[in-house]
Design a protein around this motif. Structure first.
Motif, PDB file in Angstrom:
ATOM      1  N   ARG A 291      28.194 -51.270 -29.064  1.00  0.00           N
ATOM      2  CA  ARG A 291      29.068 -50.241 -29.641  1.00  0.00           C
ATOM      3  C   ARG A 291      30.553 -50.566 -29.451  1.00  0.00           C
ATOM      4  NH1 ARG A 291      26.465 -45.117 -30.751  1.00  0.00           N
ATOM      5  NH2 ARG A 291      24.253 -45.606 -30.998  1.00  0.00           N
ATOM      6  N   ASP A 292      30.946 -50.879 -28.216  1.00  0.00           N
ATOM      7  CA  ASP A 292      32.365 -51.127 -27.962  1.00  0.00           C
ATOM      8  C   ASP A 292      32.872 -52.316 -28.770  1.00  0.00           C
ATOM      9  OD1 ASP A 292      32.462 -49.003 -26.219  1.00  0.00           O
ATOM     10  OD2 ASP A 292      32.159 -50.225 -24.418  1.00  0.00           O
ATOM     11  N   ARG A 293      32.057 -53.352 -28.853  1.00  0.00           N
ATOM     12  CA  ARG A 293      32.458 -54.522 -29.630  1.00  0.00           C
ATOM     13  C   ARG A 293      32.574 -54.170 -31.114  1.00  0.00           C
ATOM     14  NH1 ARG A 293      28.881 -59.429 -28.070  1.00  0.00           N
ATOM     15  NH2 ARG A 293      29.700 -58.706 -26.058  1.00  0.00           N
ATOM     16  N   LEU A 294      31.636 -53.352 -31.588  1.00  0.00           N
ATOM     17  CA  LEU A 294      31.669 -52.938 -32.991  1.00  0.00           C
ATOM     18  C   LEU A 294      32.932 -52.126 -33.286  1.00  0.00           C
ATOM     19  CD1 LEU A 294      30.276 -52.630 -35.785  1.00  0.00           C
ATOM     20  CD2 LEU A 294      29.273 -50.510 -34.903  1.00  0.00           C
ATOM     21  N   TYR A 295      33.254 -51.168 -32.411  1.00  0.00           N
ATOM     22  CA  TYR A 295      34.424 -50.329 -32.651  1.00  0.00           C
ATOM     23  C   TYR A 295      35.699 -51.164 -32.662  1.00  0.00           C
ATOM     24  CZ  TYR A 295      31.232 -46.420 -31.774  1.00  0.00           C
ATOM     25  OH  TYR A 295      30.184 -45.530 -31.846  1.00  0.00           O
ATOM     26  N   ALA A 296      35.761 -52.189 -31.805  1.00  0.00           N
ATOM     27  CA  ALA A 296      36.920 -53.084 -31.816  1.00  0.00           C
ATOM     28  C   ALA A 296      36.993 -53.851 -33.135  1.00  0.00           C
ATOM     29  CB  ALA A 296      36.835 -54.052 -30.642  1.00  0.00           C
TER      30      ALA A 296
ATOM     31  N   HIS B  26      33.587 -43.075 -36.451  1.00  0.00           N
ATOM     32  CA  HIS B  26      32.673 -41.928 -36.444  1.00  0.00           C
ATOM     33  C   HIS B  26      31.518 -42.150 -37.408  1.00  0.00           C
ATOM     34  CE1 HIS B  26      36.253 -39.258 -35.024  1.00  0.00           C
ATOM     35  NE2 HIS B  26      35.650 -39.853 -34.008  1.00  0.00           N
ATOM     36  N   TYR B  27      31.820 -42.749 -38.553  1.00  0.00           N
ATOM     37  CA  TYR B  27      30.772 -43.040 -39.525  1.00  0.00           C
ATOM     38  C   TYR B  27      29.760 -44.020 -38.940  1.00  0.00           C
ATOM     39  CZ  TYR B  27      28.545 -44.887 -43.752  1.00  0.00           C
ATOM     40  OH  TYR B  27      27.635 -45.298 -44.681  1.00  0.00           O
ATOM     41  N   ALA B  28      30.239 -45.052 -38.260  1.00  0.00           N
ATOM     42  CA  ALA B  28      29.342 -46.036 -37.648  1.00  0.00           C
ATOM     43  C   ALA B  28      28.413 -45.351 -36.638  1.00  0.00           C
ATOM     44  CB  ALA B  28      30.146 -47.132 -36.968  1.00  0.00           C
TER      45      ALA B  28
END
Length: 310
Positions: free
Chosen positions: A206-211, A275-277
């Motif tokens: 998740r954190d990597r994706l948000y970055a 938020h969509y992710a």
């Protein structure tokens, strides 16, 4: 490759936005001679290449791509319309004896593809325009109250301020004289029944994706996304149209109107996309458990192992 197109299993690649789906699909299509079919509800619009992270022209030239940028932003394109187009793309791939590779993040598209779709008929433009005019004039609460009288089951299920879905439910009643709930009981069969596809959900950290989402949004702005949105804004389309609600578009339009600074618009766009992710993770987990969750670094091997006949 199999000799009969109908016997080739379809490959479904889903996942949250910015997870690397398009690159994975492109790599696999190059290995297998596959045809990539878009299953992202925003990448269908011709006006929105940059802000929706559609494959580039160069990427589209490497292997056949279908259903990308083939719809004008003024069209209220529905999942039902997509299923019709997807059926044609699927038939084309099978006729060429090439594996269809459906890729995208729109859960409703994949659900319609594998579970079928309710048989709601098309809404005439004049009815849609009439309901939308009443929505602007009277407000969503008035229309929700009307829906509660005419279709209490749908009204109970919908939030009173959900403008898009309340309008949709009334459009269906005005068009057919029947409630949306009634139509949902009469489904159309899936294009891909069980056993005809292999499906993965790309599940990055998740954190990597948000970055990645934040970095990609900034890259979009550097790649003329603002100019793309400006051209769209100049058309003065109905703000309820799907294309006008693509992540980043409403905030950038507010910036273009002088309401907020560009950095604030970018902050809103990045947050909306994150938020969509998060919603995509939740939706696929609960709605489509047949999709196997795979880490990005393992996805290439998973595709090869599970589609060894291609």
């Amino acid at each position: 490759m199999n000799s009969q197109g109908d016997s080739i299993k379809s490959v479904l690649i889903a996942g949250p936005t910015a997870s690397g789906k398009s690159a994975l699909a492109l790599e696999f299509a190059q290995k297998t001679g596959g045809i990539i079919v878009n299953a992202d509800s925003m990448q269908v619009y011709c006006d929105l290449r940059i802000i929706t992270a559609r494959p580039t022209i160069e990427e589209e030239a490497r292997v056949p791509h279908r259903l990308y940028g083939h719809v004008d932003a003024a069209v209220n394109f529905s999942v039902g319309s997509w299923v019709v187009d997807a059926a044609a793309a699927l038939a084309d791939a099978r006729a060429q004896n090439r594996p269809p590779i459906f890729v995208g993040g729109s859960g409703l598209y994949f659900k319609a593809l594998t579970r079928g779709l309710s048989a709601v008929p098309p809404i005439p433009p004049e009815i849609r325009e009439s309901v939308r005019a009443r929505l602007e004039r009277d407000g969503v609460e008035v229309l929700h109250s009307e829906l509660a009288r005419r279709d209490p089951v749908s009204a109970e299920r919908l939030k009173p301020r959900d403008r898009t879905r309340v309008a949709r439910a009334l459009e269906v009643i005005d068009t057919t004289g029947r409630s949306l709930t009634d139509w949902h009981r009469e489904g159309l069969p899936p294009l891909l029944p069980p056993g005809t596809f292999n499906a993965l959900f790309l599940a990055p950290d998740r954190d990597r994706l948000y970055a990645r989402i934040d970095a990609r949004f900034d890259a979009m702005l550097n790649a003329s996304a603002l100019e793309e949105v400006e051209l769209l804004a100049e058309r003065h389309l109905d703000p309820l149209l799907p294309a006008m609600k693509a992540h980043g578009v409403p905030a950038l339009i507010r910036h273009l109107r002088g309401e907020i600074m560009l950095e604030e618009a970018a902050t809103v766009g990045r947050a909306d996309t994150r938020h969509y992710a998060k919603r995509q993770f939740t939706w696929f987990r609960h709605q489509l458990p047949e999709f196997e969750w795979v880490k990005p670094e393992e996805a290439g091997a998973w595709l090869v192992t599970n589609n060894s006949s291609l």
